[in-house]
Design an enzyme around this catalytic site. Structure first.
Site, PDB file in Angstrom:
ATOM      1  N   GLU A 129      -8.679   0.228  -2.844  1.00  0.00           N
ATOM      2  CA  GLU A 129      -9.515   0.245  -1.637  1.00  0.00           C
ATOM      3  C   GLU A 129     -10.438   1.443  -1.739  1.00  0.00           C
ATOM      4  OE1 GLU A 129      -7.016   0.647   1.726  1.00  0.00           O
ATOM      5  OE2 GLU A 129      -6.101  -1.298   1.469  1.00  0.00           O
ATOM      6  N   ASN A 188       0.853  -1.187   0.000  1.00  0.00           N
ATOM      7  CA  ASN A 188       0.000   0.000   0.000  1.00  0.00           C
ATOM      8  C   ASN A 188       0.895   1.245   0.000  1.00  0.00           C
ATOM      9  OD1 ASN A 188      -1.500   2.214   0.952  1.00  0.00           O
ATOM     10  ND2 ASN A 188      -3.075   0.843   1.723  1.00  0.00           N
ATOM     11  N   ARG A 247       3.101  18.619   2.406  1.00  0.00           N
ATOM     12  CA  ARG A 247       3.575  19.890   1.843  1.00  0.00           C
ATOM     13  C   ARG A 247       2.778  20.327   0.621  1.00  0.00           C
ATOM     14  NH1 ARG A 247       8.770  21.854   3.166  1.00  0.00           N
ATOM     15  NH2 ARG A 247       8.859  21.680   5.413  1.00  0.00           N
ATOM     16  N   THR A 282      -6.854   6.337  10.153  1.00  0.00           N
ATOM     17  CA  THR A 282      -6.784   5.261   9.161  1.00  0.00           C
ATOM     18  C   THR A 282      -8.067   4.447   9.314  1.00  0.00           C
ATOM     19  OG1 THR A 282      -5.491   3.365   8.366  1.00  0.00           O
ATOM     20  CG2 THR A 282      -5.499   3.742  10.742  1.00  0.00           C
ATOM     21  N   THR A 283      -8.269   3.462   8.431  1.00  0.00           N
ATOM     22  CA  THR A 283      -9.484   2.654   8.503  1.00  0.00           C
ATOM     23  C   THR A 283      -9.563   2.013   9.888  1.00  0.00           C
ATOM     24  OG1 THR A 283      -8.998   2.137   6.206  1.00  0.00           O
ATOM     25  CG2 THR A 283     -10.800   0.927   7.217  1.00  0.00           C
ATOM     26  N   ASP A 308      -0.129   4.423  -0.171  1.00  0.00           N
ATOM     27  CA  ASP A 308      -0.813   5.648   0.293  1.00  0.00           C
ATOM     28  C   ASP A 308       0.093   6.531   1.141  1.00  0.00           C
ATOM     29  OD1 ASP A 308      -3.167   4.679  -0.745  1.00  0.00           O
ATOM     30  OD2 ASP A 308      -4.000   4.078   1.183  1.00  0.00           O
ATOM     31  N   HIS A 309       0.914   5.857   1.949  1.00  0.00           N
ATOM     32  CA  HIS A 309       1.699   6.610   2.939  1.00  0.00           C
ATOM     33  C   HIS A 309       2.762   7.488   2.279  1.00  0.00           C
ATOM     34  CE1 HIS A 309      -0.399   4.179   5.854  1.00  0.00           C
ATOM     35  NE2 HIS A 309      -0.156   3.158   5.057  1.00  0.00           N
ATOM     36  N   GLU A 312     -11.008  -9.665   3.094  1.00  0.00           N
ATOM     37  CA  GLU A 312      -9.738  -9.283   3.717  1.00  0.00           C
ATOM     38  C   GLU A 312     -10.028  -9.166   5.207  1.00  0.00           C
ATOM     39  OE1 GLU A 312      -7.524  -5.950   2.082  1.00  0.00           O
ATOM     40  OE2 GLU A 312      -6.563  -5.611   4.024  1.00  0.00           O
ATOM     41  N   ARG A 334      -9.567   8.054  -1.095  1.00  0.00           N
ATOM     42  CA  ARG A 334     -10.542   8.510  -0.094  1.00  0.00           C
ATOM     43  C   ARG A 334     -11.325   9.681  -0.644  1.00  0.00           C
ATOM     44  NH1 ARG A 334      -8.760   6.492   5.343  1.00  0.00           N
ATOM     45  NH2 ARG A 334     -10.554   7.625   6.093  1.00  0.00           N
ATOM     46  N   HIS A 339       1.918   0.819   6.052  1.00  0.00           N
ATOM     47  CA  HIS A 339       2.653   1.710   6.940  1.00  0.00           C
ATOM     48  C   HIS A 339       4.018   1.162   7.342  1.00  0.00           C
ATOM     49  CE1 HIS A 339       3.547   3.862  10.728  1.00  0.00           C
ATOM     50  NE2 HIS A 339       3.144   4.871  10.005  1.00  0.00           N
ATOM     51  N   ARG A 396      -7.025  12.659   0.868  1.00  0.00           N
ATOM     52  CA  ARG A 396      -5.963  13.107   1.772  1.00  0.00           C
ATOM     53  C   ARG A 396      -4.601  12.501   1.444  1.00  0.00           C
ATOM     54  NH1 ARG A 396      -7.410   9.895   7.274  1.00  0.00           N
ATOM     55  NH2 ARG A 396      -9.421  10.898   7.020  1.00  0.00           N
ATOM     56  N   HIS A 397      -4.607  11.423   0.656  1.00  0.00           N
ATOM     57  CA  HIS A 397      -3.302  10.924   0.198  1.00  0.00           C
ATOM     58  C   HIS A 397      -3.329  10.673  -1.308  1.00  0.00           C
ATOM     59  CE1 HIS A 397      -5.381   7.246   1.378  1.00  0.00           C
ATOM     60  NE2 HIS A 397      -5.169   7.452   2.662  1.00  0.00           N
ATOM     61  N   HIS A 457      -5.757   3.516  -1.610  1.00  0.00           N
ATOM     62  CA  HIS A 457      -7.101   3.838  -1.109  1.00  0.00           C
ATOM     63  C   HIS A 457      -7.430   5.255  -1.568  1.00  0.00           C
ATOM     64  CE1 HIS A 457      -9.833   4.163   2.746  1.00  0.00           C
ATOM     65  NE2 HIS A 457     -10.467   4.502   1.639  1.00  0.00           N
ATOM     66  N   HIS A 485      -3.922  -4.813   7.573  1.00  0.00           N
ATOM     67  CA  HIS A 485      -4.045  -3.661   8.471  1.00  0.00           C
ATOM     68  C   HIS A 485      -3.184  -3.840   9.715  1.00  0.00           C
ATOM     69  CE1 HIS A 485      -5.470   0.018  10.178  1.00  0.00           C
ATOM     70  NE2 HIS A 485      -6.033   0.277   9.022  1.00  0.00           N
ATOM     71  N   GLY A 486      -2.266  -2.909   9.887  1.00  0.00           N
ATOM     72  CA  GLY A 486      -1.419  -2.909  11.077  1.00  0.00           C
ATOM     73  C   GLY A 486      -0.348  -3.987  11.083  1.00  0.00           C
TER      74      GLY A 486
HETATM   75  N1  PXP Z   1      -5.935  -3.176   4.175  1.00  0.00           N
HETATM   76  C1  PXP Z   1      -6.898  -2.232   4.248  1.00  0.00           C
HETATM   77  C2  PXP Z   1      -8.286  -2.613   3.874  1.00  0.00           C
HETATM   78  C3  PXP Z   1      -6.599  -0.915   4.642  1.00  0.00           C
HETATM   79  O1  PXP Z   1      -7.576   0.010   4.708  1.00  0.00           O
HETATM   80  C4  PXP Z   1      -5.256  -0.584   4.922  1.00  0.00           C
HETATM   81  C5  PXP Z   1      -4.902   0.828   5.263  1.00  0.00           C
HETATM   82  O2  PXP Z   1      -5.091   1.629   4.149  1.00  0.00           O
HETATM   83  C6  PXP Z   1      -4.288  -1.597   4.826  1.00  0.00           C
HETATM   84  C7  PXP Z   1      -4.654  -2.889   4.478  1.00  0.00           C
HETATM   85  C8  PXP Z   1      -2.844  -1.343   5.127  1.00  0.00           C
HETATM   86  O3  PXP Z   1      -2.720  -1.040   6.478  1.00  0.00           O
HETATM   87  P1  PXP Z   1      -1.320  -0.597   7.077  1.00  0.00           P
HETATM   88  O4  PXP Z   1      -0.959   0.693   6.447  1.00  0.00           O
HETATM   89  O5  PXP Z   1      -1.600  -0.486   8.537  1.00  0.00           O
HETATM   90  O6  PXP Z   1      -0.338  -1.679   6.740  1.00  0.00           O
END
Ligand code: PXP
Length: 243
Positions: free
Chosen positions: A70, A7, A18, A100-101, A9-10, A151, A45, A214, A49-50, A43, A191-192
Protein backbone atom coordinates in the site's frame (compact mmCIF):
# COMPACT_ATOMS: atom_id res chain seq x y z
CA UNK A 1 -12.68 -18.48 -1.46
CA UNK A 2 -11.71 -14.83 -0.98
CA UNK A 3 -8.01 -14.36 -0.49
CA UNK A 4 -6.99 -12.92 2.85
CA UNK A 5 -4.35 -10.22 2.90
CA UNK A 6 -2.99 -9.79 6.41
CA UNK A 7 -1.71 -6.31 7.11
CA UNK A 8 1.26 -6.54 9.50
CA UNK A 9 1.81 -2.77 9.88
CA UNK A 10 0.37 -2.89 13.37
CA UNK A 11 3.15 -5.17 14.55
CA UNK A 12 5.65 -2.58 13.36
CA UNK A 13 3.64 0.13 15.14
CA UNK A 14 4.28 -1.68 18.41
CA UNK A 15 7.98 -1.93 17.60
CA UNK A 16 8.15 1.77 16.81
CA UNK A 17 6.46 2.63 20.12
CA UNK A 18 9.88 1.83 21.64
CA UNK A 19 12.00 2.38 18.52
CA UNK A 20 13.52 -1.05 19.06
CA UNK A 21 13.82 -4.27 17.05
CA UNK A 22 10.80 -6.17 18.37
CA UNK A 23 8.19 -7.31 17.57
CA UNK A 24 9.39 -7.87 14.02
CA UNK A 25 6.76 -7.54 11.26
CA UNK A 26 8.82 -9.94 9.16
CA UNK A 27 8.31 -12.66 11.78
CA UNK A 28 4.65 -11.68 11.91
CA UNK A 29 4.34 -12.21 8.18
CA UNK A 30 5.83 -15.71 8.44
CA UNK A 31 3.41 -16.55 11.26
CA UNK A 32 0.51 -15.15 9.23
CA UNK A 33 1.50 -17.39 6.33
CA UNK A 34 1.49 -20.40 8.65
CA UNK A 35 -2.05 -19.44 9.67
CA UNK A 36 -3.16 -19.38 6.05
CA UNK A 37 -2.66 -15.77 4.91
CA UNK A 38 -2.81 -15.60 1.13
CA UNK A 39 -1.23 -12.16 0.90
CA UNK A 40 0.98 -10.05 3.14
CA UNK A 41 0.00 -6.40 3.05
CA UNK A 42 2.14 -3.50 4.26
CA UNK A 43 1.89 0.27 3.92
CA UNK A 44 5.20 2.09 3.52
CA UNK A 45 4.32 5.58 4.69
CA UNK A 46 6.39 8.65 3.96
CA UNK A 47 7.01 9.16 7.68
CA UNK A 48 7.89 5.43 8.15
CA UNK A 49 5.79 5.40 11.27
CA UNK A 50 5.44 1.63 11.12
CA UNK A 51 6.89 -0.34 8.20
CA UNK A 52 10.34 0.82 7.08
CA UNK A 53 12.57 0.18 4.09
CA UNK A 54 14.35 -2.73 5.79
CA UNK A 55 11.03 -4.45 6.50
CA UNK A 56 9.92 -4.07 2.92
CA UNK A 57 13.22 -5.42 1.58
CA UNK A 58 13.14 -8.45 3.87
CA UNK A 59 9.47 -9.14 3.19
CA UNK A 60 10.15 -9.06 -0.54
CA UNK A 61 12.85 -11.66 -0.01
CA UNK A 62 11.09 -13.88 2.51
CA UNK A 63 7.34 -13.81 1.89
CA UNK A 64 6.32 -16.90 -0.03
CA UNK A 65 2.79 -15.65 -0.60
CA UNK A 66 1.97 -12.47 -2.54
CA UNK A 67 3.22 -9.15 -1.22
CA UNK A 68 0.83 -6.19 -1.54
CA UNK A 69 2.38 -2.78 -1.00
CA UNK A 70 0.00 0.00 0.00
CA UNK A 71 1.43 3.36 -0.94
CA UNK A 72 0.73 6.98 -1.77
CA UNK A 73 1.46 8.62 -5.11
CA UNK A 74 4.54 10.40 -3.69
CA UNK A 75 7.56 10.19 -6.01
CA UNK A 76 9.98 8.81 -3.36
CA UNK A 77 7.65 5.95 -2.47
CA UNK A 78 6.83 5.21 -6.10
CA UNK A 79 10.56 4.82 -6.84
CA UNK A 80 11.04 2.44 -3.90
CA UNK A 81 8.00 0.42 -4.98
CA UNK A 82 9.26 0.15 -8.56
CA UNK A 83 12.61 -1.13 -7.30
CA UNK A 84 10.97 -3.57 -4.89
CA UNK A 85 8.51 -4.97 -7.42
CA UNK A 86 5.85 -6.27 -5.04
CA UNK A 87 3.25 -8.65 -6.45
CA UNK A 88 0.72 -5.83 -6.45
CA UNK A 89 0.45 -2.27 -5.21
CA UNK A 90 -2.55 -0.53 -3.69
CA UNK A 91 -2.62 3.23 -4.13
CA UNK A 92 -4.03 5.02 -1.10
CA UNK A 93 -4.33 8.66 0.00
CA UNK A 94 -1.92 9.67 2.73
CA UNK A 95 -2.12 12.50 5.18
CA UNK A 96 0.59 12.96 7.80
CA UNK A 97 -1.86 13.90 10.55
CA UNK A 98 -4.14 10.87 10.18
CA UNK A 99 -4.10 7.91 12.59
CA UNK A 100 -4.91 5.55 9.71
CA UNK A 101 -6.04 5.92 6.09
CA UNK A 102 -9.17 8.03 6.34
CA UNK A 103 -10.92 7.70 3.01
CA UNK A 104 -10.55 6.42 -0.51
CA UNK A 105 -8.17 7.89 -3.07
CA UNK A 106 -9.76 10.67 -5.13
CA UNK A 107 -8.84 9.28 -8.55
CA UNK A 108 -11.28 11.61 -10.32
CA UNK A 109 -9.50 14.62 -8.79
CA UNK A 110 -5.98 13.39 -9.63
CA UNK A 111 -6.63 11.27 -12.69
CA UNK A 112 -3.48 12.20 -14.62
CA UNK A 113 -1.11 11.57 -11.74
CA UNK A 114 -2.81 8.26 -10.98
CA UNK A 115 -2.73 7.21 -14.63
CA UNK A 116 1.01 7.89 -14.88
CA UNK A 117 1.67 5.83 -11.76
CA UNK A 118 -0.54 2.94 -12.94
CA UNK A 119 1.34 2.95 -16.26
CA UNK A 120 4.76 2.81 -14.59
CA UNK A 121 3.72 -0.30 -12.67
CA UNK A 122 2.10 -1.81 -15.76
CA UNK A 123 5.49 -1.61 -17.51
CA UNK A 124 6.81 -3.95 -14.82
CA UNK A 125 3.70 -6.18 -14.87
CA UNK A 126 2.79 -5.14 -11.35
CA UNK A 127 -1.01 -4.94 -11.09
CA UNK A 128 -2.45 -1.86 -9.40
CA UNK A 129 -5.34 -1.71 -6.97
CA UNK A 130 -7.00 1.63 -6.24
CA UNK A 131 -8.40 2.10 -2.75
CA UNK A 132 -11.70 3.89 -3.34
CA UNK A 133 -14.88 4.94 -1.66
CA UNK A 134 -17.74 3.05 -3.27
CA UNK A 135 -18.77 5.94 -5.51
CA UNK A 136 -19.82 5.34 -9.09
CA UNK A 137 -17.68 8.14 -10.61
CA UNK A 138 -14.54 6.99 -8.77
CA UNK A 139 -15.09 3.38 -9.83
CA UNK A 140 -15.68 4.34 -13.47
CA UNK A 141 -12.54 6.47 -13.45
CA UNK A 142 -10.48 3.60 -11.94
CA UNK A 143 -11.36 1.42 -14.93
CA UNK A 144 -10.38 4.19 -17.37
CA UNK A 145 -7.04 4.60 -15.63
CA UNK A 146 -6.10 0.98 -16.26
CA UNK A 147 -6.30 -0.39 -12.72
CA UNK A 148 -6.68 -4.15 -12.28
CA UNK A 149 -8.41 -4.02 -8.90
CA UNK A 150 -10.41 -1.64 -6.80
CA UNK A 151 -10.29 -2.07 -3.05
CA UNK A 152 -13.56 -0.72 -1.74
CA UNK A 153 -13.14 1.24 1.46
CA UNK A 154 -15.17 -0.45 4.18
CA UNK A 155 -14.23 1.99 6.96
CA UNK A 156 -17.51 3.91 6.93
CA UNK A 157 -19.45 0.64 7.10
CA UNK A 158 -17.22 -0.50 9.98
CA UNK A 159 -17.93 2.69 11.91
CA UNK A 160 -21.69 2.77 11.23
CA UNK A 161 -23.58 3.13 14.47
CA UNK A 162 -27.04 1.69 13.87
CA UNK A 163 -28.57 -1.06 11.77
CA UNK A 164 -30.05 1.39 9.26
CA UNK A 165 -26.67 2.99 8.62
CA UNK A 166 -25.03 -0.43 8.36
CA UNK A 167 -27.61 -1.50 5.76
CA UNK A 168 -27.14 1.73 3.77
CA UNK A 169 -23.36 1.32 3.77
CA UNK A 170 -23.63 -2.30 2.64
CA UNK A 171 -25.98 -1.29 -0.14
CA UNK A 172 -23.59 1.40 -1.35
CA UNK A 173 -20.65 -1.02 -1.22
CA UNK A 174 -22.64 -3.66 -3.15
CA UNK A 175 -23.57 -1.11 -5.82
CA UNK A 176 -19.93 -0.01 -6.04
CA UNK A 177 -18.84 -3.63 -6.41
CA UNK A 178 -21.40 -4.27 -9.16
CA UNK A 179 -20.31 -1.14 -11.06
CA UNK A 180 -16.66 -2.13 -10.73
CA UNK A 181 -17.35 -5.62 -12.09
CA UNK A 182 -19.34 -4.22 -15.00
CA UNK A 183 -16.31 -2.05 -15.81
CA UNK A 184 -14.06 -5.12 -15.84
CA UNK A 185 -12.37 -4.51 -12.48
CA UNK A 186 -11.71 -7.12 -9.81
CA UNK A 187 -13.24 -6.16 -6.47
CA UNK A 188 -11.34 -6.25 -3.19
CA UNK A 189 -12.38 -4.76 0.13
CA UNK A 190 -10.75 -3.57 3.31
CA UNK A 191 -10.36 -1.21 6.22
CA UNK A 192 -11.91 -1.53 9.64
CA UNK A 193 -13.00 -5.12 9.07
CA UNK A 194 -13.28 -7.29 12.19
CA UNK A 195 -14.28 -10.80 13.24
CA UNK A 196 -17.78 -9.39 13.79
CA UNK A 197 -18.41 -7.31 10.70
CA UNK A 198 -16.56 -9.18 7.94
CA UNK A 199 -19.29 -11.77 7.17
CA UNK A 200 -21.80 -9.33 5.71
CA UNK A 201 -19.12 -7.82 3.49
CA UNK A 202 -18.23 -11.29 2.22
CA UNK A 203 -21.86 -12.18 1.56
CA UNK A 204 -22.81 -8.91 -0.17
CA UNK A 205 -19.63 -8.07 -2.07
CA UNK A 206 -18.11 -11.49 -2.78
CA UNK A 207 -14.66 -9.85 -2.83
CA UNK A 208 -11.68 -11.43 -4.52
CA UNK A 209 -9.41 -10.26 -1.68
CA UNK A 210 -9.92 -8.88 1.82
CA UNK A 211 -7.18 -6.82 3.47
CA UNK A 212 -7.38 -6.87 7.24
CA UNK A 213 -4.88 -5.68 9.83
CA UNK A 214 -5.89 -4.15 13.11
CA UNK A 215 -8.48 -6.69 14.17
CA UNK A 216 -6.26 -9.70 13.37
CA UNK A 217 -3.24 -8.23 15.16
CA UNK A 218 -5.43 -7.29 18.14
CA UNK A 219 -6.68 -10.85 18.48
CA UNK A 220 -3.16 -12.15 17.95
CA UNK A 221 -2.12 -10.50 21.22
CA UNK A 222 -4.25 -13.12 22.96
CA UNK A 223 -4.19 -16.16 20.67
CA UNK A 224 -1.09 -15.68 18.51
CA UNK A 225 -0.92 -14.59 14.89
CA UNK A 226 -1.26 -18.05 13.39
CA UNK A 227 -4.47 -18.78 15.27
CA UNK A 228 -5.87 -15.28 14.71
CA UNK A 229 -5.44 -15.65 10.95
CA UNK A 230 -6.94 -19.15 11.02
CA UNK A 231 -10.02 -17.84 12.85
CA UNK A 232 -10.53 -15.03 10.32
CA UNK A 233 -10.23 -17.47 7.44
CA UNK A 234 -12.82 -19.75 9.07
CA UNK A 235 -15.28 -16.85 9.34
CA UNK A 236 -14.75 -15.87 5.70
CA UNK A 237 -15.22 -19.48 4.59
CA UNK A 238 -18.44 -19.88 6.62
CA UNK A 239 -19.82 -16.59 5.27
CA UNK A 240 -19.20 -17.71 1.70
CA UNK A 241 -20.85 -21.07 2.34
CA UNK A 242 -23.93 -19.45 3.89
CA UNK A 243 -24.34 -16.86 1.10
N1 PXP B 1 -6.74 -1.60 3.21
C1 PXP B 1 -6.14 -0.39 3.12
C2 PXP B 1 -6.07 0.26 1.78
C3 PXP B 1 -5.58 0.23 4.25
O1 PXP B 1 -4.99 1.44 4.14
C4 PXP B 1 -5.62 -0.45 5.48
C5 PXP B 1 -4.96 0.15 6.68
O2 PXP B 1 -3.59 0.16 6.49
C6 PXP B 1 -6.25 -1.71 5.52
C7 PXP B 1 -6.83 -2.25 4.38
C8 PXP B 1 -6.36 -2.50 6.79
O3 PXP B 1 -7.18 -1.80 7.68
P1 PXP B 1 -7.38 -2.33 9.16
O4 PXP B 1 -6.07 -2.24 9.84
O5 PXP B 1 -8.40 -1.38 9.71
O6 PXP B 1 -7.87 -3.74 9.06
Amino acid sequence: MAMLGVNVDHVATLREARRTYEPDPVWAAAEAELGGADIITVHLRQDRRHINDRDLRLLRETASVELNLEMSLEAEIVEIALQTRPDMVTLVPENRQEVTTEGGLDVVGQAERTRQTVERFAELDVPVSLFLDAEQDQVACAAELGATFVELHTGVYANAEDTRQVADCLEQLAEGAAAARRAGLTVNAGHGLTYRNVSDVVRRLRPHELHIGHSIVSRAVFVGIREAVRQMKDIIRSAEQSA
